[in-house]
Scaffold this motif. Sequence first.
Motif, PDB file in Angstrom:
ATOM      1  N   ALA A   1      -8.283  -9.462   4.390  1.00  0.00           N
ATOM      2  CA  ALA A   1      -8.689  -7.816   4.639  1.00  0.00           C
ATOM      3  C   ALA A   1      -9.101  -7.695   6.090  1.00  0.00           C
ATOM      4  O   ALA A   1      -8.882  -6.780   6.885  1.00  0.00           O
TER       5      ALA A   1
ATOM      6  N   LEU B   1      -6.414   2.518   6.938  1.00  0.00           N
ATOM      7  CA  LEU B   1      -7.757   2.247   6.073  1.00  0.00           C
ATOM      8  C   LEU B   1      -8.899   3.475   6.440  1.00  0.00           C
ATOM      9  O   LEU B   1      -8.494   3.989   7.579  1.00  0.00           O
TER      10      LEU B   1
ATOM     11  N   ILE C   1       0.747  -1.166   0.056  1.00  0.00           N
ATOM     12  CA  ILE C   1      -0.059  -0.147   0.064  1.00  0.00           C
ATOM     13  C   ILE C   1       0.970   1.202   0.130  1.00  0.00           C
ATOM     14  O   ILE C   1       0.548   2.281  -0.854  1.00  0.00           O
TER      15      ILE C   1
ATOM     16  N   LEU D   1     -10.220  -1.004   1.789  1.00  0.00           N
ATOM     17  CA  LEU D   1      -9.677  -2.255   1.456  1.00  0.00           C
ATOM     18  C   LEU D   1     -10.982  -3.228   1.206  1.00  0.00           C
ATOM     19  O   LEU D   1     -11.709  -3.161   2.012  1.00  0.00           O
TER      20      LEU D   1
END
Length: 261
Positions: free
Chosen positions: A96, A107, A76, A86
């Motif tokens: 995830a 996130l 990422i 995600l």
Amino acid sequence: MNINGVEYQVRVTGDGAPVVALHGFTGSGANWSADLFPPMTQLIAPDLLGHGATESPDNYRRYGISTAARDLVDLIVRTTTPPVTLLGYSMGGRLALDFALHHTEYLSKLVLESASPGIDDEFERMARRGNDYTLAERIERDGVEAFMAKWEQNPLFATQSPEVRERLRVVRLAQNPVGLANSLRGMGTGAQPSYWNRLGELHLPVLLIAGELDTKFTAIARRMSERLTNCTLAIIPGAGHTVHLEQPTRYAETVQRFLAS
């Protein structure tokens, strides 16, 4: 892209808000279409460990779900600017969820499609781990084509159209038997810790998607929604386990509405 000693294949398309999409077992990043997401989206779709064009290490411990989640951190930060949305389907959804519990700071939102927090009964989890190991040995012994002939008979996939089946079959037959076998050993449902009791720790917005015809995973999604503090539950009519391929228009509407909220 080399991540912690493993060469990863990563597809990056578009420009805009980043969405990292994780495929399921026997799949690849090619399973994701940009049409599923808003026009201004940077879609990042890696081939997960042992799948597609990503390397297949010989040591199954390298495939552990928390180890794979740490790979995602590196992936990422090297491909985009966090935070990201995600999204994970099936095996990718389990990965995830592990990532969200251990690396939440990367996130903004989480989308889980046909995913599970694991098996909460210890003895059932051990039995599943034994089944996963047996299946891994079968893949190594009989090869990918023979395995796929049986795998495609799984009731989870009974709702797929012939077109969807053929599209998935092309990706499946290109897989590495070592990678598939070690994915089952290291990141299969039997190896995954149970995260049922940790769902309440997640405070970011979560979208749960399940196909109406997939009664097992609709039940799991409903149970998960009761434990999550900031959850949207979407049961998609006319879809089974592979919602994004079986009902892509309804899936896209659901995901895009969630991302815009």
